[in-house]
Design a protein around this motif. Sequence first.
Motif, PDB file in Angstrom:
ATOM      1  N   GLY A 105     -33.934  99.553 -63.533  1.00 15.56           N
ATOM      2  CA  GLY A 105     -33.706 100.501 -64.615  1.00 15.56           C
ATOM      3  C   GLY A 105     -32.248 100.689 -64.963  1.00 15.56           C
ATOM      4  N   LYS A 106     -31.451  99.598 -64.841  1.00 16.46           N
ATOM      5  CA  LYS A 106     -30.025  99.660 -65.162  1.00 16.46           C
ATOM      6  C   LYS A 106     -29.709  98.602 -66.211  1.00 16.46           C
ATOM      7  CE  LYS A 106     -28.870 101.319 -60.511  1.00 16.46           C
ATOM      8  NZ  LYS A 106     -28.064 101.092 -59.288  1.00 16.46           N
ATOM      9  N   PRO A 107     -30.087  98.873 -67.482  1.00 15.98           N
ATOM     10  CA  PRO A 107     -29.981  97.852 -68.533  1.00 15.98           C
ATOM     11  C   PRO A 107     -28.564  97.429 -68.884  1.00 15.98           C
ATOM     12  CG  PRO A 107     -30.568  99.983 -69.476  1.00 15.98           C
ATOM     13  CD  PRO A 107     -30.664 100.139 -68.001  1.00 15.98           C
ATOM     14  N   GLU A 108     -27.626  98.362 -68.901  1.00 15.21           N
ATOM     15  CA  GLU A 108     -26.273  97.997 -69.319  1.00 15.21           C
ATOM     16  C   GLU A 108     -25.593  97.064 -68.318  1.00 15.21           C
ATOM     17  OE1 GLU A 108     -23.973 101.372 -70.414  1.00 15.21           O
ATOM     18  OE2 GLU A 108     -25.379 102.009 -71.980  1.00 15.21           O
ATOM     19  N   PRO A 109     -25.610  97.363 -67.010  1.00 16.44           N
ATOM     20  CA  PRO A 109     -25.064  96.393 -66.046  1.00 16.44           C
ATOM     21  C   PRO A 109     -25.820  95.065 -66.075  1.00 16.44           C
ATOM     22  CG  PRO A 109     -25.295  98.543 -65.026  1.00 16.44           C
ATOM     23  CD  PRO A 109     -26.004  98.618 -66.339  1.00 16.44           C
ATOM     24  N   ALA A 110     -27.150  95.150 -66.364  1.00 18.76           N
ATOM     25  CA  ALA A 110     -27.938  93.924 -66.443  1.00 18.76           C
ATOM     26  C   ALA A 110     -27.457  93.042 -67.589  1.00 18.76           C
ATOM     27  CB  ALA A 110     -29.418  94.260 -66.620  1.00 18.76           C
ATOM     28  N   LEU A 111     -27.157  93.655 -68.725  1.00 17.13           N
ATOM     29  CA  LEU A 111     -26.633  92.903 -69.872  1.00 17.13           C
ATOM     30  C   LEU A 111     -25.312  92.226 -69.520  1.00 17.13           C
ATOM     31  CD1 LEU A 111     -27.390  95.250 -72.912  1.00 17.13           C
ATOM     32  CD2 LEU A 111     -27.975  92.814 -72.756  1.00 17.13           C
ATOM     33  N   GLU A 112     -24.456  92.953 -68.855  1.00 17.43           N
ATOM     34  CA  GLU A 112     -23.168  92.399 -68.463  1.00 17.43           C
ATOM     35  C   GLU A 112     -23.341  91.204 -67.527  1.00 17.43           C
ATOM     36  OE1 GLU A 112     -19.098  93.834 -66.112  1.00 17.43           O
ATOM     37  OE2 GLU A 112     -20.566  95.317 -66.797  1.00 17.43           O
ATOM     38  N   ALA A 113     -24.273  91.317 -66.576  1.00 15.80           N
ATOM     39  CA  ALA A 113     -24.496  90.238 -65.606  1.00 15.80           C
ATOM     40  C   ALA A 113     -25.067  88.999 -66.278  1.00 15.80           C
ATOM     41  CB  ALA A 113     -25.426  90.722 -64.497  1.00 15.80           C
ATOM     42  N   VAL A 114     -26.053  89.169 -67.167  1.00 17.35           N
ATOM     43  CA  VAL A 114     -26.668  87.993 -67.784  1.00 17.35           C
ATOM     44  C   VAL A 114     -25.703  87.327 -68.757  1.00 17.35           C
ATOM     45  CG1 VAL A 114     -27.795  89.088 -69.792  1.00 17.35           C
ATOM     46  CG2 VAL A 114     -28.834  87.088 -68.693  1.00 17.35           C
ATOM     47  N   ARG A 115     -24.857  88.109 -69.406  1.00 19.24           N
ATOM     48  CA  ARG A 115     -23.844  87.505 -70.290  1.00 19.24           C
ATOM     49  C   ARG A 115     -22.862  86.659 -69.488  1.00 19.24           C
ATOM     50  NH1 ARG A 115     -23.558  93.018 -73.768  1.00 19.24           N
ATOM     51  NH2 ARG A 115     -24.942  92.371 -75.491  1.00 19.24           N
ATOM     52  N   GLN A 116     -22.528  87.107 -68.305  1.00 11.66           N
ATOM     53  CA  GLN A 116     -21.648  86.322 -67.435  1.00 11.66           C
ATOM     54  C   GLN A 116     -22.339  85.033 -67.005  1.00 11.66           C
ATOM     55  OE1 GLN A 116     -18.450  86.950 -66.828  1.00 11.66           O
ATOM     56  NE2 GLN A 116     -18.318  85.019 -65.701  1.00 11.66           N
ATOM     57  N   ALA A 117     -23.638  85.121 -66.726  1.00 10.09           N
ATOM     58  CA  ALA A 117     -24.395  83.920 -66.355  1.00 10.09           C
ATOM     59  C   ALA A 117     -24.364  82.893 -67.486  1.00 10.09           C
ATOM     60  CB  ALA A 117     -25.836  84.296 -66.016  1.00 10.09           C
ATOM     61  N   ILE A 118     -24.524  83.380 -68.727  1.00  8.36           N
ATOM     62  CA  ILE A 118     -24.540  82.476 -69.885  1.00  8.36           C
ATOM     63  C   ILE A 118     -23.169  81.859 -70.117  1.00  8.36           C
ATOM     64  CG2 ILE A 118     -24.833  82.412 -72.404  1.00  8.36           C
ATOM     65  CD1 ILE A 118     -27.033  84.570 -72.015  1.00  8.36           C
ATOM     66  N   LEU A 119     -22.112  82.624 -69.873  1.00  8.58           N
ATOM     67  CA  LEU A 119     -20.763  82.069 -69.987  1.00  8.58           C
ATOM     68  C   LEU A 119     -20.556  80.904 -69.019  1.00  8.58           C
ATOM     69  CD1 LEU A 119     -18.482  85.235 -70.346  1.00  8.58           C
ATOM     70  CD2 LEU A 119     -18.843  83.440 -72.053  1.00  8.58           C
ATOM     71  N   LEU A 120     -21.127  81.042 -67.844  1.00  4.76           N
ATOM     72  CA  LEU A 120     -20.977  80.004 -66.825  1.00  4.76           C
ATOM     73  C   LEU A 120     -21.912  78.826 -67.048  1.00  4.76           C
ATOM     74  CD1 LEU A 120     -20.684  82.367 -63.724  1.00  4.76           C
ATOM     75  CD2 LEU A 120     -18.877  80.877 -64.600  1.00  4.76           C
ATOM     76  N   ASN A 121     -23.103  79.118 -67.587  1.00  2.00           N
ATOM     77  CA  ASN A 121     -24.113  78.067 -67.790  1.00  2.00           C
ATOM     78  C   ASN A 121     -25.096  78.534 -68.861  1.00  2.00           C
ATOM     79  OD1 ASN A 121     -25.984  76.024 -67.659  1.00  2.00           O
ATOM     80  ND2 ASN A 121     -26.440  76.250 -65.479  1.00  2.00           N
ATOM     81  N   PRO A 122     -24.961  78.080 -70.104  1.00  2.00           N
ATOM     82  CA  PRO A 122     -25.804  78.567 -71.204  1.00  2.00           C
ATOM     83  C   PRO A 122     -27.232  78.007 -71.177  1.00  2.00           C
ATOM     84  CG  PRO A 122     -24.316  76.868 -72.008  1.00  2.00           C
ATOM     85  CD  PRO A 122     -23.935  77.131 -70.579  1.00  2.00           C
ATOM     86  N   ARG A 123     -27.951  78.319 -70.121  1.00  2.00           N
ATOM     87  CA  ARG A 123     -29.337  77.851 -70.010  1.00  2.00           C
ATOM     88  C   ARG A 123     -30.266  78.691 -70.876  1.00  2.00           C
ATOM     89  NH1 ARG A 123     -31.166  77.194 -63.861  1.00  2.00           N
ATOM     90  NH2 ARG A 123     -33.105  76.872 -65.009  1.00  2.00           N
ATOM     91  N   GLU A 124     -31.323  78.058 -71.350  1.00  2.00           N
ATOM     92  CA  GLU A 124     -32.297  78.741 -72.196  1.00  2.00           C
ATOM     93  C   GLU A 124     -32.944  79.917 -71.466  1.00  2.00           C
ATOM     94  OE1 GLU A 124     -36.443  77.667 -74.627  1.00  2.00           O
ATOM     95  OE2 GLU A 124     -35.121  76.076 -73.890  1.00  2.00           O
ATOM     96  N   GLU A 125     -33.170  79.748 -70.181  1.00  2.00           N
ATOM     97  CA  GLU A 125     -33.774  80.803 -69.369  1.00  2.00           C
ATOM     98  C   GLU A 125     -32.888  82.052 -69.363  1.00  2.00           C
ATOM     99  OE1 GLU A 125     -35.482  81.254 -64.776  1.00  2.00           O
ATOM    100  OE2 GLU A 125     -34.108  79.622 -65.319  1.00  2.00           O
TER     101      GLU A 125
END
Length: 354
Positions: free
Chosen positions: A313-333
Amino acid sequence: MSEARTLFDDGGVRVRAVDGHGSDVVVVTFAPWQRQQNVAAEGFGETFLASSGIDAIHVTCARNDWYQAEAMAAVIPTITAALEGQSRRRVGYGSSMGGFAALTFSAALGLDSVIALSPQYSVDRALVSFETRWAEDLEALRWRYPMTAGPGERATWNLLYDPFSADARHVDLIRALRPVTEFRLPFSGHPSGDFLKQTRLLSKMVLTLLRNDAEPARFRPAVRCRRRRSAAYWRQLARVLAGRQNLPAAMRALTQAVTLAPGHLDYRYAQGQLAMKLRDYTMAVGSFEAAVAGSPTTAQYYYNLARALRAAGKPEPALEAVRQAILLNPREEYSGLLQRLVRDNGERGSASAS
């Protein structure tokens, strides 16, 4: 005083002799599978063997080609020539990929014995359809030297492995080729050498097997007595328990592994994955945060941290984490998770506004 001499080096495979000790045994080692191979690296067990006063010939490689390179046609005669005329005991030594090579070339090298930790029978899918761990190695691999081509009968094949891991199926295939001596190390994982190091049994077992053949029963009491001090033991036990759907017991075992090796990122990551299955999202977040802190360039760690934060239930930190993942590897998942999080946040915003 040890002396190091390069016997062969074509950039892809290198053979070095580290000798001068005058030992009554000479060891031929092969480098194991590694994420980053380095043909110029120290040989497998080189420091240990040299400090023990044991002469050795070390084979290293530039890539995980499972010693199928054309150069092996020159490497084996080079080693054989270096050993020619010597009456002392010859022993092959290797782990995983290196164990495969030590067994496969044992007859050609005229070895008296082989110490193979977690040996693989093959990675050729035509021979081991069940094996998926080494899939990336197959892309440019031509299987020139199968173990079946010349197992020989002279050398004693000592196989040290975990009967509860995928390695057991490889040992089944190796056993079908010829007689072997099996040192079963339950829940030691792959490679079993890590377990033996953690229990401080590796040097004792190797030194014993270098000089004489030995019965597995000789080491069983010590293995049973010391196994609980090994993080690798608890990690593999957790893996087996999880496979049997006993998730609470698996978590207890995995927590013990983390306690013994808190800096081992794979253990923390596995703990986070298991916590997600148990819906313990607080633990999952903590475990994935530890993994991210230890390896801040691993996209998968950020992605799973985002999943755990969303579940907690922590959407804002979750957004930050997934954006960092995409910066490192822009996978479709990863992009899919970002879209779901944006949608979730939009729905929350609409609900608040109403």
